[in-house]
Motif scaffolding. Structure first.
Motif, PDB file in Angstrom:
ATOM      1  N   THR A 117      62.664  31.553  45.890  1.00  0.00           N
ATOM      2  CA  THR A 117      61.387  31.516  45.838  1.00  0.00           C
ATOM      3  C   THR A 117      60.941  30.062  45.669  1.00  0.00           C
ATOM      4  O   THR A 117      61.813  29.256  45.207  1.00  0.00           O
ATOM      5  CB  THR A 117      60.971  32.310  44.717  1.00  0.00           C
ATOM      6  OG1 THR A 117      61.178  32.079  43.441  1.00  0.00           O
ATOM      7  CG2 THR A 117      61.172  33.667  44.932  1.00  0.00           C
ATOM      8  N   ASP A 157      59.230  29.110  43.100  1.00  0.00           N
ATOM      9  CA  ASP A 157      59.553  28.882  41.642  1.00  0.00           C
ATOM     10  C   ASP A 157      61.120  28.419  41.371  1.00  0.00           C
ATOM     11  O   ASP A 157      61.290  27.853  40.502  1.00  0.00           O
ATOM     12  CB  ASP A 157      59.164  30.297  40.857  1.00  0.00           C
ATOM     13  CG  ASP A 157      57.504  30.351  40.835  1.00  0.00           C
ATOM     14  OD1 ASP A 157      56.892  29.328  41.119  1.00  0.00           O
ATOM     15  OD2 ASP A 157      56.996  31.351  40.588  1.00  0.00           O
ATOM     16  N   ASN A 158      61.932  29.336  41.968  1.00  0.00           N
ATOM     17  CA  ASN A 158      63.508  29.281  41.719  1.00  0.00           C
ATOM     18  C   ASN A 158      63.522  27.693  41.946  1.00  0.00           C
ATOM     19  O   ASN A 158      64.240  26.895  41.296  1.00  0.00           O
ATOM     20  CB  ASN A 158      64.267  29.762  42.670  1.00  0.00           C
ATOM     21  CG  ASN A 158      64.146  31.211  42.269  1.00  0.00           C
ATOM     22  OD1 ASN A 158      64.691  32.068  43.245  1.00  0.00           O
ATOM     23  ND2 ASN A 158      63.873  31.783  41.458  1.00  0.00           N
ATOM     24  N   ALA A 218      61.622  25.210  42.226  1.00  0.00           N
ATOM     25  CA  ALA A 218      60.946  23.995  41.283  1.00  0.00           C
ATOM     26  C   ALA A 218      61.828  23.996  39.886  1.00  0.00           C
ATOM     27  O   ALA A 218      61.967  23.002  39.611  1.00  0.00           O
ATOM     28  CB  ALA A 218      59.463  24.565  41.094  1.00  0.00           C
ATOM     29  N   TYR A 219      62.361  25.257  39.662  1.00  0.00           N
ATOM     30  CA  TYR A 219      63.099  25.150  38.132  1.00  0.00           C
ATOM     31  C   TYR A 219      64.313  24.342  38.352  1.00  0.00           C
ATOM     32  O   TYR A 219      64.423  23.375  37.534  1.00  0.00           O
ATOM     33  CB  TYR A 219      63.237  26.770  37.882  1.00  0.00           C
ATOM     34  CG  TYR A 219      64.159  26.916  36.685  1.00  0.00           C
ATOM     35  CD1 TYR A 219      63.540  27.097  35.446  1.00  0.00           C
ATOM     36  CD2 TYR A 219      65.642  26.908  36.947  1.00  0.00           C
ATOM     37  CE1 TYR A 219      64.578  27.106  34.293  1.00  0.00           C
ATOM     38  CE2 TYR A 219      66.467  26.947  35.877  1.00  0.00           C
ATOM     39  CZ  TYR A 219      65.938  27.266  34.535  1.00  0.00           C
ATOM     40  OH  TYR A 219      66.601  27.437  33.421  1.00  0.00           O
ATOM     41  N   SER A 226      58.093  29.546  53.224  1.00  0.00           N
ATOM     42  CA  SER A 226      57.468  28.728  52.241  1.00  0.00           C
ATOM     43  C   SER A 226      56.724  27.378  53.006  1.00  0.00           C
ATOM     44  O   SER A 226      55.859  26.842  52.408  1.00  0.00           O
ATOM     45  CB  SER A 226      58.290  28.137  51.045  1.00  0.00           C
ATOM     46  OG  SER A 226      59.039  27.088  51.394  1.00  0.00           O
ATOM     47  N   ASN A 252      53.281  24.057  48.876  1.00  0.00           N
ATOM     48  CA  ASN A 252      54.362  24.072  48.008  1.00  0.00           C
ATOM     49  C   ASN A 252      55.455  23.147  47.831  1.00  0.00           C
ATOM     50  O   ASN A 252      56.007  22.956  47.132  1.00  0.00           O
ATOM     51  CB  ASN A 252      55.528  25.257  49.154  1.00  0.00           C
ATOM     52  CG  ASN A 252      54.789  26.794  48.770  1.00  0.00           C
ATOM     53  OD1 ASN A 252      54.232  27.041  47.786  1.00  0.00           O
ATOM     54  ND2 ASN A 252      54.785  27.434  49.906  1.00  0.00           N
ATOM     55  N   THR A 281      54.274  21.309  44.690  1.00  0.00           N
ATOM     56  CA  THR A 281      54.993  21.941  43.723  1.00  0.00           C
ATOM     57  C   THR A 281      56.339  21.310  43.333  1.00  0.00           C
ATOM     58  O   THR A 281      57.124  20.930  42.365  1.00  0.00           O
ATOM     59  CB  THR A 281      55.190  23.334  43.657  1.00  0.00           C
ATOM     60  OG1 THR A 281      54.158  23.934  43.958  1.00  0.00           O
ATOM     61  CG2 THR A 281      55.952  24.276  42.644  1.00  0.00           C
TER      62      THR A 281
END
Ligand code: KIV
Length: 264
Positions: free
Chosen positions: A61, A63-64, A66-67, A89, A99, A102
């Protein structure tokens, strides 16, 4: 090593200096790889396979990404940081811009997209809005189910011409770097000569402007299937930093990849 930028990568191509890139997903390895002289670090969506244990990259994802991008950025001062845009995305230019923002806010200097001429609008919009873009052609893992497996691409003349066409179209749209994965060495050499931007190969022979490896492959940590185009730089002993120094030196000298890591 001075700070690596898009301008420096471009100058390296012009000067015939090879670019060494490797994946990393956290601050510790990113810092070690930078100290070992790596020019660029890719937060690959390969993390779905090598960190999460999945059989493909499709579940990753934003979020994955970005982390892990933030973790890598926290470990680096000079290396150029490229973050993968995960599966689905970047289906529209608008979605891609949201995206990519981010990932850039998390610390990326560039985002990477898999695909060809159909991404031209997306590449233009991203670039106009301040997001440098890396293309990815050949074996694009997000399309594994279209290809019917992780297979060499571009061996047939027609398919090779298609890949060349997409490379030209992406360059015209504004990409500043291109990854070519798992294609015959001659095709990769032709594309590297044809484009004025740097071309980074993985399983694409020695005649590209640089190389990228998944860190688990470069350190011999991969369990199960090990692709032919990888090399365990830790096999001869030493430590992680020394192994990656050897990788950088072998890429610079044109010793890696050898014919045994390449496809005809
Ligand atoms: O996700 C990744 O690690 C990649 C490299 C294999 C180029 O895209």
């Amino acid at each position: 090593m001075s700070k690596i930028t898009t301008a420096r990568l471009q100058a390296m191509k012009q000067a015939g200096e090879k670019i060494a890139m490797i994946t990393a997903y956290d601050a510790t390895f990113a810092a070690l790889f930078e100290q070992a002289g790596v020019h660029a670090i890719l937060i690959g969506d390969s993390l779905g396979m090598v960190l999460q244990g999945e059989s493909s990259t499709l579940g990753v994802t934003v979020d994955n990404m970005a982390y892990h991008t933030k973790s890598v950025a926290n470990g680096c001062e000079k290396a150029f940081i490229v973050a993968d845009m995960p599966f689905m995305s970047y289906s529209t230019p608008e979605q891609a811009c949201a995206n990519a923002a981010t990932l850039m806010r998390a610390g990326a200097h560039m985002v990477k997209l898999e695909g060809g001429d159909w991404l031209a609008d997306t590449v233009q919009q991203l670039t106009r809005q301040g997001v440098p873009v890396c293309g990815h052609l050949g074996l694009t893992p997000q399309s594994v189910h279209v290809f019917g497996g992780f297979k060499l691409q571009g061996r047939e003349a027609e398919q090779a011409e298609q890949i060349k066409h997409h490379a030209k179209a992406l360059e015209a749209a504004g990409i500043q770097l291109l990854v070519l994965e798992c294609v015959p060495s001659r095709l990769a050499a032709d594309i590297s000569r044809m484009l004025s931007i740097p071309v980074i190969g993985i399983g694409a022979g020695a005649d590209t402007d640089g190389q990228v490896l998944v860190m688990q492959d470069a350190l011999g940590l991969t369990t199960g299937y090990v692709p032919k185009f990888t090399k365990n730089f830790l096999a001869d002993g030493g430590n992680v930093k020394a192994a990656i120094e050897t990788y950088v030196a072998e890429v610079a000298a044109g010793r890696f990849p050898g014919p045994e890591h390449s496809f005809n």
